[in-house]
Write an enzyme that holds these catalytic residues in place. Structure first.
Site, PDB file in Angstrom:
ATOM      1  CB  SER A  44      -2.383   0.335  -2.840  1.00 22.25           C
ATOM      2  OG  SER A  44      -3.331   0.689  -1.847  1.00 22.25           O
ATOM      3  CG  HIS A  82       0.721   6.625   0.707  1.00 21.31           C
ATOM      4  ND1 HIS A  82      -0.148   7.690   0.874  1.00 21.31           N
ATOM      5  CD2 HIS A  82       0.184   5.603   1.416  1.00 21.31           C
ATOM      6  CE1 HIS A  82      -1.149   7.325   1.661  1.00 21.31           C
ATOM      7  NE2 HIS A  82      -0.983   6.059   1.998  1.00 21.31           N
ATOM      8  CD  GLU A 127      -4.524   6.361   2.957  1.00 21.34           C
ATOM      9  OE1 GLU A 127      -4.619   5.542   2.013  1.00 21.34           O
ATOM     10  OE2 GLU A 127      -3.527   6.434   3.680  1.00 21.34           O
ATOM     11  CG  HIS A 152      -1.541   1.308   1.535  1.00 17.56           C
ATOM     12  ND1 HIS A 152      -2.599   1.819   0.810  1.00 17.56           N
ATOM     13  CD2 HIS A 152      -1.242   2.243   2.466  1.00 17.56           C
ATOM     14  CE1 HIS A 152      -2.930   3.003   1.295  1.00 17.56           C
ATOM     15  NE2 HIS A 152      -2.118   3.293   2.305  1.00 17.56           N
TER      16      HIS A 152
END
Ligand code: HBI
Ligand code: FE
Length: 301
Positions: free
Chosen positions: A241, A182, A222, A177
């Site tokens: 992700s 990110h 997010e 993730h």
């Protein structure tokens, strides 16, 4: 009485927040959620070897000092296979679903299915692109400390891999993730400017404001979407992700609203499947301006 009015209002207002003056003063040790102590509904709960592995990786993160290189991990074959599955599945959808900034920076990291990237190598690429860096953490970091890190252009990242029994699911952040979702976005200067604003605002925020900033972070960093030439594209790490989120965001199911940091944002939903609501930006510049206005208001409050 035992409780004076003064001490009550002090507790409500939380007037005594002393912001960290440097990254060293940002505590990276307050881990919420699982850490290495997995709950019953965690996919790795019954796997003793996995729990020991998590404990070792957590210990490594806890012993890291700011300024030192991040220790490399020798990932196990099943960890590499899990990473490879996530990379293979999600990257199929990137050309059609990811935002331009992501598509532009993604190749810089040389992601390969047969190798879990090392945090130190990723951090050094980020330093060259935007001056941001990675600091290892043992799990889901306390929101205040996590947000404070952003003020020092630092992204706190986990280093462990999700449990191999469910490669397409994790109840907590893991290295797949962090690195797929990110890290490529943090190589884009305009995106970083927006995220930096959230970090700076968190330094002087009281607990109620931290909660609102956490929601701002959740619905942008997010799960944020961005409009591009009339198309809806993803920039949020939780979408980028996750194969399922990428499909979900383009389906008829979710509601999509324009993002406004001043609006009351709904409670975050961690548990019940894919997002039912996404917020969309017109541009990162526009979002940074709006966040700047919100942060100015915070500082005056
Ligand atoms: N900790 N390791 C880690 N990774 C995250 O993405 C993360 C976090 N702590 C809090 C957080 N994200 C956010 O959801 C907000 O609470 C700030
Ligand atoms: Fe995340």
């Amino acid at each position: 009485g035992a409780i004076s009015t003064a001490s009550l209002s002090e507790r409500v207002q939380q007037v005594s927040v002393t912001p960290p003056a440097s990254l060293r003063e940002v505590d990276s040790g307050k881990i919420l959620g699982f850490g290495a102590d997995l709950a019953e509904d965690h996919p790795g709960f019954r796997d003793g070897a996995y729990k020991r592995r998590r404990m070792d990786i957590a210990t490594l993160a806890r012993s890291h000092e700011v300024g030192e290189p991040i220790p490399e991990l020798d990932y196990l074959p099943e960890e590499i296979a899990t990473w490879g599955t996530v990379l293979r599945e999600t990257s199929q959808l990137y050309p059609t679903h990811a935002c331009q900034e992501f598509l532009h920076t993604f190749p810089l990291f040389d992601f390969r299915e047969d190798r879990v990237p090392q945090l130190e190598a990723m951090s050094s690429i980020l330093r060259q692109c935007t001056g941001w860096q990675i600091r290892p953490v043992a799990g889901l970091l306390h929101p205040r400390d996590f947000l404070n890190g952003l003020a020092f252009k630092t992204f706190h990242s986990t280093q462990y891999v999700r449990h191999h029994s469910r490669p397409m699911y994790t109840p907590e952040p893991d290295v797949c993730h962090e690195l797929l979702g990110h890290v490529p976005m943090l190589a884009d200067p305009r995106y970083c400017e927006m995220v930096h604003k959230i970090g700076l605002a968190s330094l002087h925020a009281d607990n109620k404001q931290i909660w609102h900033l956490t929601k701002i972070y959740w619905y942008t960093v997010e799960f944020g979407l961005i409009r591009e030439h009339g198309e809806i594209r993803a920039f949020g790490a939780g979408v980028l992700s996750s194969y399922g989120e990428l499909e979900n965001m383009r389906s008829e199911k979710p509601q999509i609203l324009g993002f406004d940091p001043f609006a009351v944002l709904p409670k975050m939903d961690y548990k019940s499947g894919y997002q039912k609501l996404y917020y969309i930006l017109d541009s990162f510049d526009d979002a940074a301006t709006k966040l700047g206005a919100y942060c100015d208001k915070l500082q005056q409050a």
